[in-house]
Motif scaffolding. Structure first.
Motif, PDB file in Angstrom:
ATOM      1  N   ARG A  21      -3.024   0.412  60.288  1.00 10.03           N
ATOM      2  CA  ARG A  21      -1.999  -0.210  59.406  1.00 10.03           C
ATOM      3  C   ARG A  21      -2.454  -0.236  57.957  1.00 10.03           C
ATOM      4  O   ARG A  21      -1.691   0.039  57.037  1.00 10.03           O
ATOM      5  CB  ARG A  21      -1.695  -1.636  59.888  1.00 10.03           C
ATOM      6  N   ALA A  22      -3.754  -0.528  57.767  1.00 10.18           N
ATOM      7  CA  ALA A  22      -4.271  -0.636  56.390  1.00 10.18           C
ATOM      8  C   ALA A  22      -4.300   0.724  55.698  1.00 10.18           C
ATOM      9  O   ALA A  22      -4.140   0.809  54.485  1.00 10.18           O
ATOM     10  CB  ALA A  22      -5.676  -1.249  56.430  1.00 10.18           C
ATOM     11  N   GLU A  23      -4.518   1.786  56.480  1.00  2.00           N
ATOM     12  CA  GLU A  23      -4.686   3.102  55.843  1.00  2.00           C
ATOM     13  C   GLU A  23      -3.389   3.903  55.731  1.00  2.00           C
ATOM     14  O   GLU A  23      -3.286   4.828  54.930  1.00  2.00           O
ATOM     15  CB  GLU A  23      -5.754   3.906  56.590  1.00  2.00           C
ATOM     16  N   VAL A  24      -2.431   3.557  56.567  1.00  4.83           N
ATOM     17  CA  VAL A  24      -1.154   4.285  56.516  1.00  4.83           C
ATOM     18  C   VAL A  24      -0.440   3.974  55.201  1.00  4.83           C
ATOM     19  O   VAL A  24      -0.363   2.823  54.794  1.00  4.83           O
ATOM     20  CB  VAL A  24      -0.287   3.857  57.735  1.00  4.83           C
ATOM     21  N   HIS A  41       0.720  10.077  79.033  1.00  7.69           N
ATOM     22  CA  HIS A  41       0.597   9.049  80.071  1.00  7.69           C
ATOM     23  C   HIS A  41      -0.164   7.820  79.526  1.00  7.69           C
ATOM     24  O   HIS A  41       0.273   6.689  79.691  1.00  7.69           O
ATOM     25  CB  HIS A  41      -0.130   9.665  81.268  1.00  7.69           C
ATOM     26  N   ALA A  42      -1.295   8.065  78.842  1.00  4.42           N
ATOM     27  CA  ALA A  42      -2.103   6.956  78.298  1.00  4.42           C
ATOM     28  C   ALA A  42      -1.305   6.177  77.249  1.00  4.42           C
ATOM     29  O   ALA A  42      -1.348   4.936  77.213  1.00  4.42           O
ATOM     30  CB  ALA A  42      -3.389   7.497  77.680  1.00  4.42           C
ATOM     31  N   ILE A  43      -0.545   6.890  76.415  1.00  2.00           N
ATOM     32  CA  ILE A  43       0.237   6.235  75.350  1.00  2.00           C
ATOM     33  C   ILE A  43       1.236   5.248  75.950  1.00  2.00           C
ATOM     34  O   ILE A  43       1.392   4.127  75.482  1.00  2.00           O
ATOM     35  CB  ILE A  43       0.942   7.310  74.487  1.00  2.00           C
ATOM     36  N   PHE A  44       1.884   5.663  77.049  1.00  2.00           N
ATOM     37  CA  PHE A  44       2.862   4.771  77.678  1.00  2.00           C
ATOM     38  C   PHE A  44       2.191   3.693  78.508  1.00  2.00           C
ATOM     39  O   PHE A  44       2.605   2.537  78.482  1.00  2.00           O
ATOM     40  CB  PHE A  44       3.850   5.582  78.527  1.00  2.00           C
ATOM     41  N   ARG A  45       1.172   4.071  79.200  1.00  2.00           N
ATOM     42  CA  ARG A  45       0.511   3.099  80.078  1.00  2.00           C
ATOM     43  C   ARG A  45      -0.041   1.921  79.281  1.00  2.00           C
ATOM     44  O   ARG A  45       0.027   0.770  79.709  1.00  2.00           O
ATOM     45  CB  ARG A  45      -0.625   3.808  80.828  1.00  2.00           C
ATOM     46  N   TYR A  46      -0.590   2.213  78.093  1.00  2.00           N
ATOM     47  CA  TYR A  46      -1.223   1.154  77.310  1.00  2.00           C
ATOM     48  C   TYR A  46      -0.359   0.699  76.125  1.00  2.00           C
ATOM     49  O   TYR A  46      -0.821  -0.072  75.290  1.00  2.00           O
ATOM     50  CB  TYR A  46      -2.602   1.618  76.822  1.00  2.00           C
ATOM     51  N   GLY A  47       0.853   1.190  76.039  1.00  2.00           N
ATOM     52  CA  GLY A  47       1.762   0.742  74.970  1.00  2.00           C
ATOM     53  C   GLY A  47       1.243   1.052  73.573  1.00  2.00           C
ATOM     54  O   GLY A  47       1.413   0.250  72.648  1.00  2.00           O
ATOM     55  N   ILE A  48       0.608   2.214  73.413  1.00  2.00           N
ATOM     56  CA  ILE A  48      -0.042   2.528  72.130  1.00  2.00           C
ATOM     57  C   ILE A  48       0.967   2.639  70.987  1.00  2.00           C
ATOM     58  O   ILE A  48       0.709   2.154  69.880  1.00  2.00           O
ATOM     59  CB  ILE A  48      -0.895   3.819  72.261  1.00  2.00           C
ATOM     60  N   GLN A  49       2.136   3.232  71.261  1.00  2.00           N
ATOM     61  CA  GLN A  49       3.124   3.380  70.187  1.00  2.00           C
ATOM     62  C   GLN A  49       3.458   2.020  69.569  1.00  2.00           C
ATOM     63  O   GLN A  49       3.623   1.896  68.366  1.00  2.00           O
ATOM     64  CB  GLN A  49       4.390   4.058  70.721  1.00  2.00           C
ATOM     65  N   ASP A  50       3.513   0.983  70.412  1.00  2.00           N
ATOM     66  CA  ASP A  50       3.862  -0.361  69.918  1.00  2.00           C
ATOM     67  C   ASP A  50       2.798  -0.930  68.989  1.00  2.00           C
ATOM     68  O   ASP A  50       3.055  -1.872  68.239  1.00  2.00           O
ATOM     69  CB  ASP A  50       4.057  -1.326  71.096  1.00  2.00           C
ATOM     70  N   LEU A  51       1.576  -0.411  69.089  1.00  2.00           N
ATOM     71  CA  LEU A  51       0.497  -0.929  68.225  1.00  2.00           C
ATOM     72  C   LEU A  51       0.450  -0.212  66.879  1.00  2.00           C
ATOM     73  O   LEU A  51      -0.322  -0.583  65.999  1.00  2.00           O
ATOM     74  CB  LEU A  51      -0.862  -0.751  68.934  1.00  2.00           C
ATOM     75  N   LEU A  52       1.254   0.845  66.744  1.00  2.00           N
ATOM     76  CA  LEU A  52       1.198   1.653  65.519  1.00  2.00           C
ATOM     77  C   LEU A  52       2.317   1.253  64.561  1.00  2.00           C
ATOM     78  O   LEU A  52       3.384   0.796  64.996  1.00  2.00           O
ATOM     79  CB  LEU A  52       1.334   3.142  65.869  1.00  2.00           C
ATOM     80  N   PRO A  53       2.107   1.450  63.254  1.00  2.00           N
ATOM     81  CA  PRO A  53       3.188   1.177  62.303  1.00  2.00           C
ATOM     82  C   PRO A  53       4.386   2.082  62.587  1.00  2.00           C
ATOM     83  O   PRO A  53       4.224   3.179  63.137  1.00  2.00           O
ATOM     84  CB  PRO A  53       2.561   1.544  60.943  1.00  2.00           C
ATOM     85  N   ALA A  54       5.565   1.629  62.180  1.00  2.00           N
ATOM     86  CA  ALA A  54       6.800   2.362  62.503  1.00  2.00           C
ATOM     87  C   ALA A  54       6.809   3.768  61.903  1.00  2.00           C
ATOM     88  O   ALA A  54       7.479   4.659  62.426  1.00  2.00           O
ATOM     89  CB  ALA A  54       7.992   1.567  62.004  1.00  2.00           C
ATOM     90  N   ASN A  55       6.085   3.984  60.814  1.00  2.00           N
ATOM     91  CA  ASN A  55       6.118   5.324  60.198  1.00  2.00           C
ATOM     92  C   ASN A  55       5.084   6.284  60.787  1.00  2.00           C
ATOM     93  O   ASN A  55       4.910   7.385  60.288  1.00  2.00           O
ATOM     94  CB  ASN A  55       5.988   5.249  58.667  1.00  2.00           C
ATOM     95  N   VAL A  56       4.372   5.870  61.847  1.00  2.00           N
ATOM     96  CA  VAL A  56       3.525   6.812  62.601  1.00  2.00           C
ATOM     97  C   VAL A  56       4.245   7.097  63.911  1.00  2.00           C
ATOM     98  O   VAL A  56       4.387   6.218  64.767  1.00  2.00           O
ATOM     99  CB  VAL A  56       2.128   6.228  62.899  1.00  2.00           C
ATOM    100  N   ARG A  57       4.724   8.322  64.061  1.00  2.00           N
ATOM    101  CA  ARG A  57       5.508   8.661  65.260  1.00  2.00           C
ATOM    102  C   ARG A  57       4.730   9.614  66.147  1.00  2.00           C
ATOM    103  O   ARG A  57       4.225  10.642  65.676  1.00  2.00           O
ATOM    104  CB  ARG A  57       6.832   9.286  64.835  1.00  2.00           C
ATOM    105  N   LEU A  58       4.625   9.261  67.408  1.00  2.00           N
ATOM    106  CA  LEU A  58       3.967  10.151  68.372  1.00  2.00           C
ATOM    107  C   LEU A  58       5.033  11.021  69.040  1.00  2.00           C
ATOM    108  O   LEU A  58       6.035  10.506  69.546  1.00  2.00           O
ATOM    109  CB  LEU A  58       3.210   9.336  69.423  1.00  2.00           C
ATOM    110  N   ILE A  59       4.803  12.319  69.020  1.00  2.00           N
ATOM    111  CA  ILE A  59       5.760  13.269  69.620  1.00  2.00           C
ATOM    112  C   ILE A  59       5.080  13.902  70.831  1.00  2.00           C
ATOM    113  O   ILE A  59       3.941  14.354  70.733  1.00  2.00           O
ATOM    114  CB  ILE A  59       6.142  14.362  68.587  1.00  2.00           C
ATOM    115  N   HIS A  60       5.800  13.925  71.948  1.00  2.00           N
ATOM    116  CA  HIS A  60       5.179  14.422  73.183  1.00  2.00           C
ATOM    117  C   HIS A  60       5.297  15.930  73.274  1.00  2.00           C
ATOM    118  O   HIS A  60       6.381  16.479  73.140  1.00  2.00           O
ATOM    119  CB  HIS A  60       5.823  13.753  74.398  1.00  2.00           C
TER     120      HIS A  60
END
Ligand code: SF4
Length: 375
Positions: A21-24, A41-60
């Motif tokens: 968050r600080a560096e984005v 699988h890891a991203i969904f299992r651990y809810g990683i997207q939710d921990l990232l700022p909205a302007n960092v988007r993970l594309i599968h």
């Protein structure tokens, strides 16, 4: 860190999230593709997207070997099992992928074909040894990680002069697929799929090393960070990618240095080179025909090549019209864009390959994020 728990540590995850968050930069959008289904699988299992700022988007991306196999190759396997009376052996997930008219290997088995699930290529070899009167075909799929074990099975079959064992080879190559995505019209011209960097595969890179990614980091000017499959691995890789993008760098970095080296596993690479050669072209679900993106069995092992021993139909068959797997595998759509997601298509009754394998994006959405739009 030495133990797996440490790579899932809550407090460390929060610290990493705060760092990201600080560096984005608030004015920048960061589009990061995780190529590998294990990361999805890891991203969904651990809810990683939710921990990232909205302007960092993970594309599968398309890094699930079950998902990328086109309908025609499934039909070929079904034809081998049905029409040639062979014992067809393959990994569990492959049994459930629907071919055309929704006929999967499991359905062919229910109708009387001799289809068996195996855990390894050597299990298939054992079935051949135990059934000398039957032809046994190993339906081999996978990226660079599963190719060396198939090579071992072929070497052992040749050493024992086993006459009733062949391999239906569908091994595919990661770097060509990534290059193909970057060359696709969506990325190059239309700008409909911005891709700023890649989280590079873990297991694949343990075999091929980090060096093969250097070419396209330079050529396409996209940073790559190879990462392990634990949640902190993925978050650390995102942080490293954000840093590279902020600094205008496009390099290959290795977050997974506890396993991956620049050169990779030389012994495994030599084994693969002895048994396999490049195919000129191979069809991928979602990517179409991709040049030099798959392996074929070399002439020296021709006697153990199912495509030479049997008349394999080798037709190109379009996906089910309702299925969006193709666009999902190119990162253009998410499972939520598919009208039949969670209704006509579920893990118990899949319509497309992305819902079959646990590494598929649709299965990951269904299992961990069905009621949220995490895309
Ligand atoms: S939900 Fe099913 S039909 Fe839709 S894209 Fe995914 S696998 Fe294909």
């Amino acid at each position: 860190m030495k133990f797996v728990d440490e790579f899932r540590d809550h407090a460390l995850a929060k610290t990493l999230a705060a760092k990201i968050r600080a560096e984005v930069r608030p004015e920048t959008r960061y589009h990061v593709m995780e190529f590998c289904g294990g990361h999805t699988h890891a991203i969904f299992r651990y809810g990683i997207q939710d921990l990232l700022p909205a302007n960092v988007r993970l594309i599968h991306g398309p890094g699930c070997p079950v998902c990328v196999l086109p309908v025609g190759r499934i039909d070929d396997a079904v034809a081998l099992a049905r029409d040639h009376g062979v014992i067809l052996c393959t990994y569990g997930d492959m049994l459930r992928v629907p071919g055309s008219k929704r006929v999967s290997l499991l359905k062919a088995k229910a109708e009387g074909a001799d289809v068996r699930m195996v855990y390894s290529s050597l299990d298939a070899l054992k079935i051949a040894r135990d059934n000398p009167d039957r032809q046994v075909v190993f339906f081999a799929i996978g990226f660079e990680t599963t190719t060396p074990p198939t090579a071992v099975a072929l070497q052992q079959a040749r050493a024992a002069d086993l006459k009733n064992f062949t391999v239906f080879c569908n091994h595919v190559l990661t770097p060509s697929a990534i290059a193909n995505i970057l060359e696709s019209p969506e990325v190059r011209r239309l700008g409909t799929l911005p891709l700023d960097g890649f989280v590079g595969p873990a297991h694949v890179s343990a075999v091929i090393g980090s060096r093969p990614y250097e070419f396209f980091a330079e050529e396409y000017e996209r940073p790559v960070v190879i990462a392990g499959f634990e949640p902190l691995d993925v978050m650390q890789a995102v942080l490293m990618l954000v840093r590279q993008l902020n600094e205008g760098r496009a390099e290959v970095e290795n977050e997974y240095s506890r396993v991956v080296t620049r050169e990779g596993n030389i012994k495994a690479q030599a084994l693969v080179a002895e048994v396999f050669e490049l195919r000129r072209t191979f069809e991928w679900r979602g990517l179409g025909l991709v040049p030099y993106s798959a392996l074929a069995i070399k002439e020296a092992f021709a006697a153990w090549d199912a495509e030479r021993r049997f008349a394999v139909p080798a037709r190109s068959v379009p996906d089910n019209k309702a299925c969006e797997c193709g666009a999902i595998l190119r990162g253009l759509k998410t499972p939520r864009d598919c009208k039949v997601f969670g209704t006509a298509c579920t893990p118990e009754n899949p319509l497309g390959s992305c819902m079959v394998s646990s590494e598929g994006a649709c299965a990951a959405y269904y299992t961990y994020g069905r009621f949220r739009d995490a895309g």
